[in-house]
Design a protein around this motif. Structure first.
Motif, PDB file in Angstrom:
ATOM      1  N   SER A 147       0.594  -1.064   0.266  1.00 49.45           N
ATOM      2  CA  SER A 147       0.331   0.350  -0.144  1.00 49.45           C
ATOM      3  C   SER A 147       1.013   1.612  -0.568  1.00 49.45           C
ATOM      4  O   SER A 147       0.336   2.134  -0.380  1.00 49.45           O
ATOM      5  CB  SER A 147      -1.089   0.209   1.712  1.00 49.45           C
ATOM      6  OG  SER A 147      -0.108   0.052   2.769  1.00 49.45           O
TER       7      SER A 147
ATOM      8  N   ASP B 137     -10.469   8.225   0.595  1.00 50.49           N
ATOM      9  CA  ASP B 137     -10.287   7.128   1.449  1.00 50.49           C
ATOM     10  C   ASP B 137     -11.561   5.817   0.889  1.00 50.49           C
ATOM     11  O   ASP B 137     -11.354   4.970   0.424  1.00 50.49           O
ATOM     12  CB  ASP B 137     -11.158   7.314   2.576  1.00 50.49           C
ATOM     13  CG  ASP B 137     -10.336   7.541   3.987  1.00 50.49           C
ATOM     14  OD1 ASP B 137      -9.377   7.592   3.564  1.00 50.49           O
ATOM     15  OD2 ASP B 137     -11.152   7.951   4.617  1.00 50.49           O
TER      16      ASP B 137
ATOM     17  N   TYR C 175      -8.654   2.513  -0.745  1.00 48.49           N
ATOM     18  CA  TYR C 175      -9.674   1.311  -0.005  1.00 48.49           C
ATOM     19  C   TYR C 175     -10.186   0.724  -0.963  1.00 48.49           C
ATOM     20  O   TYR C 175     -10.758  -0.750  -0.587  1.00 48.49           O
ATOM     21  CB  TYR C 175      -9.926   1.992   1.306  1.00 48.49           C
ATOM     22  CG  TYR C 175      -8.869   2.298   2.017  1.00 48.49           C
ATOM     23  CD1 TYR C 175      -7.572   2.196   2.671  1.00 48.49           C
ATOM     24  CD2 TYR C 175      -9.379   3.131   3.059  1.00 48.49           C
ATOM     25  CE1 TYR C 175      -6.628   2.173   2.830  1.00 48.49           C
ATOM     26  CE2 TYR C 175      -8.569   4.297   3.492  1.00 48.49           C
ATOM     27  CZ  TYR C 175      -7.056   3.830   3.506  1.00 48.49           C
ATOM     28  OH  TYR C 175      -6.417   4.226   4.633  1.00 48.49           O
TER      29      TYR C 175
ATOM     30  N   ALA D 119     -10.261  -0.147   5.373  1.00 42.94           N
ATOM     31  CA  ALA D 119     -10.166   1.451   5.885  1.00 42.94           C
ATOM     32  C   ALA D 119     -10.389   1.274   7.508  1.00 42.94           C
ATOM     33  O   ALA D 119      -9.403   2.266   7.637  1.00 42.94           O
ATOM     34  CB  ALA D 119     -11.661   2.273   5.433  1.00 42.94           C
TER      35      ALA D 119
END
Length: 584
Positions: free
Chosen positions: A139, A158, A161, A278
């Motif tokens: 990531s 976000d 994700y 998340a």
């Protein structure tokens, strides 16, 4: 006297009954109060710590079906990402949401916590712990860049994700449904949002370009549905399927829609997985993900390089290796830059001396052999790579230039191996022993010409012979499940050309449809340009091969072998070869 005693006994009995009744009532009140407190205390769902999850009771440990009605026991996270100590039970009909942009620990997508989310928190941290660890490691390489692109497009950061649960940030991820890249685009959707796919590149694998496409697609989905959960569900299942579910069940609440089998199980699980990923990724240490060796963030500079140049040459000019170039440019499918482009924007390691790179590349490009075409050869049962290389006079390095070699080049029966053809250099014979094909769509830019491999038992190569006999309409009959991209890859004809030839505006095709592969006008003009055969026989000279003779007289090598009853390509000096008679 007896009457007096009897009266006193009755009074005492009444007193005892009164006390017993009073005690019973108080006990009942205590019991009810305790039961009520238990109900209130058990309704909120707390995110379990790692040590708590390892000792889960039978009720929680037995959760094996992720297909849960996700609106039960909903818990809302506060703005700072923590679960409050005392929460009121949330009504099932209206799951609460959170949209609170702020510090790094806050979420900018709606967050709820319910049984479905809790299941996937446990699933990722226990059952799939090793997999999620790999996702976290990878990531850091891509998240900063993806967040930046999402922010530039005005999207919640976000949503990064989504890429995590789609592919684990694997640029080479490929699904059974032919979805590809970190955002798992299928070809049609990728093409709609500007991602190119050809024999040479697949931009769905480019983390930068595919993120831009994903941001645009998600933005359109949010405009359509007005809800991030439905937008994400549309990204997974397709917007039309979500539309039908909304109309059928008369609700735009994802959690209510998830109760029904109208949506695929994968889509019903998709939103809980997004939320769970998340929650964990925001605070991995809380869930026991410690001592993770994160990959370094991707950093690069871009330089324009010539189309059709080998990655080996580019790597030497940049003082790096091919592996590094492919990691920075995962969209490149072969060992060269796309030859159908004059210039290609390539990512290079950050920190290289750019002017020095340009000078080195210019000098190396003048000496490099350039590919003018390639042929598709179908591997037979007794074939091997060494045999194929010897037959066509090419090396393994030559084959890697025009073949997909990420997993190693293999010669399995029925697979296709592409044979490159090189432009001639003064005093050097760099041509592989393959003939120039007529009637084939060029797979690389003019004046480069595609070449055809030795006779192969496939319908597409048999049509080459048919074209020489007067059938100039090379076509393909669409099979069930085939797409235009499949036909494009099979015959080396780009999708835009197929659309133009067959007048397909949207690129939609149906089973049993006849797709023309080569423009009839082009084939006729190529036939007229063929040199006339002025001789009947040819005496083989020392050093000559069938490819040289077929080119000299404009004769198909397959036809030349058939006329002379040759079982192989081998010919000897002094051999007299019969040439096909002139027609017409």
């Amino acid at each position: 006297m007896f009457g007096i005693l009897l009266a006193r006994v009755v009074e005492m009995k009444r007193a005892v009954l009164f006390v017993v009744g009073l005690v019973g009532a108080l006990g009942l009140i205590v019991m009810l109060t305790g039961a009520g407190s238990q109900v209130i205390a058990s309704s909120p769902v707390n995110i379990p710590m790692l040590e708590e999850r390892t000792s889960l009771g039978n009720d929680q440990a037995s959760v094996s079906n992720p297909d849960i009605h996700a609106d039960k026991g909903t818990v809302v996270l506060t703005n700072d990402g923590e679960i409050p100590g005392a929460l009121e039970q949330v009504e099932e009909e209206e799951p609460s949401l959170l949209v609170g942009p702020g510090s790094l620990e806050k979420f900018d997508i709606p967050i709820v916590f319910n049984e479905a989310v809790q299941y996937f928190v446990q699933f990722f941290t226990v059952e799939k712990r090793k997999v999620f660890t790999r996702w976290l490691k990878r990531s850091e390489r891509y998240v900063p860049m993806i967040r930046d692109i999402l922010r530039q497009h005005g999207m919640p950061e976000d949503l990064v994700y989504l890429a995590m649960i789609e592919s684990g940030f694997n640029t080479r991820a490929y699904s059974p449904m032919k979805a590809c890249g970190p955002w798992q685009f299928i070809y049609e959707t990728g093409e709609r949002y500007g991602l190119k796919k050809s024999h040479w590149v697949d931009e769905r694998r480019d983390p930068q370009k595919s993120t831009v496409a994903a941001a645009r697609y998600l933005r359109d989905l949010f405009k359509q549905f007005g809800d991030w959960y439905l937008a994400a569900a549309g990204y997974n299942a397709g917007e039309k399927r979500i539309e039908r579910a909304i109309v059928r069940h008369e609700t735009t609440d994802f959690w209510k829609l998830s109760k029904y089998n109208t949506l695929p199980r994968e889509t019903r699980e998709y939103i809980p997985q997004l939320i769970a990923a998340a929650i964990i990724a925001k605070d991995p240490k809380r869930y026991g993900f410690t001592n993770i060796e994160y990959e370094s963030p991707i950093e690069f500079v871009q330089e324009q390089v010539p189309g059709g140049i080998s990655l080996e040459t580019v790597a030497r000019a940049a003082s790096t290796d091919v592996a590094m170039l492919k990691s920075l440019n995962p969209e490149l499918l072969t060992g060269i830059t796309p030859p159908d482009a004059k210039q290609y924007a390539m990512k290079l390691p950050k920190g290289i001396e750019q002017q020095g790179f340009r000078d080195n590349l210019a000098a190396a490009a003048e000496k490099e052999r350039r590919i003018k075409g390639f042929a598709a050869y179908v591997v037979k049962k007794k074939d091997s790579l060494p045999k194929i290389m010897k037959r066509y006079g090419v090396t393994y390095a030559d084959l890697t230039l025009v073949n997909y070699c990420d997993t190693g080049l293999k010669a399995k029966p029925g697979t296709i191996v592409y044979i490159p053809s090189f432009q001639k250099q003064p005093g050097v014979n760099t041509e592989p022993k393959v003939q120039v094909a007529r009637g084939l769509k060029k797979a690389v830019p003019a004046p480069q010409v595609e070449v055809e491999a030795q006779k192969a038992p496939t319908a597409e190569l048999k049509r080459v012979v048919q074209a020489e006999k007067g059938d100039t309409k090379r076509y393909h009959i669409v099979k069930k499940g085939e797409k235009l991209t499949d036909i494009s890859e099979k015959y080396g004809v780009d999708v835009a050309t197929l659309k133009e030839i067959n007048r397909l505006k949207k690129g939609q095709i149906n089973p049993n449809m006849r797709i023309q592969l080569v423009s009839e006008k082009k084939v006729v003009s190529e036939k007229k340009a063929q040199p006339k055969i002025a001789r009947t026989f040819h005496m083989v000279k020392k050093g000559e091969n069938l490819s040289d003779i077929s080119e000299k007289y404009g004769v198909n090598m397959i036809t030349l072998k058939r006329v002379n009853k040759l079982k192989s390509d081998r010919i000897l000096a002094g051999m007299r070869l019969r040439l096909p008679e002139k027609k017409g």
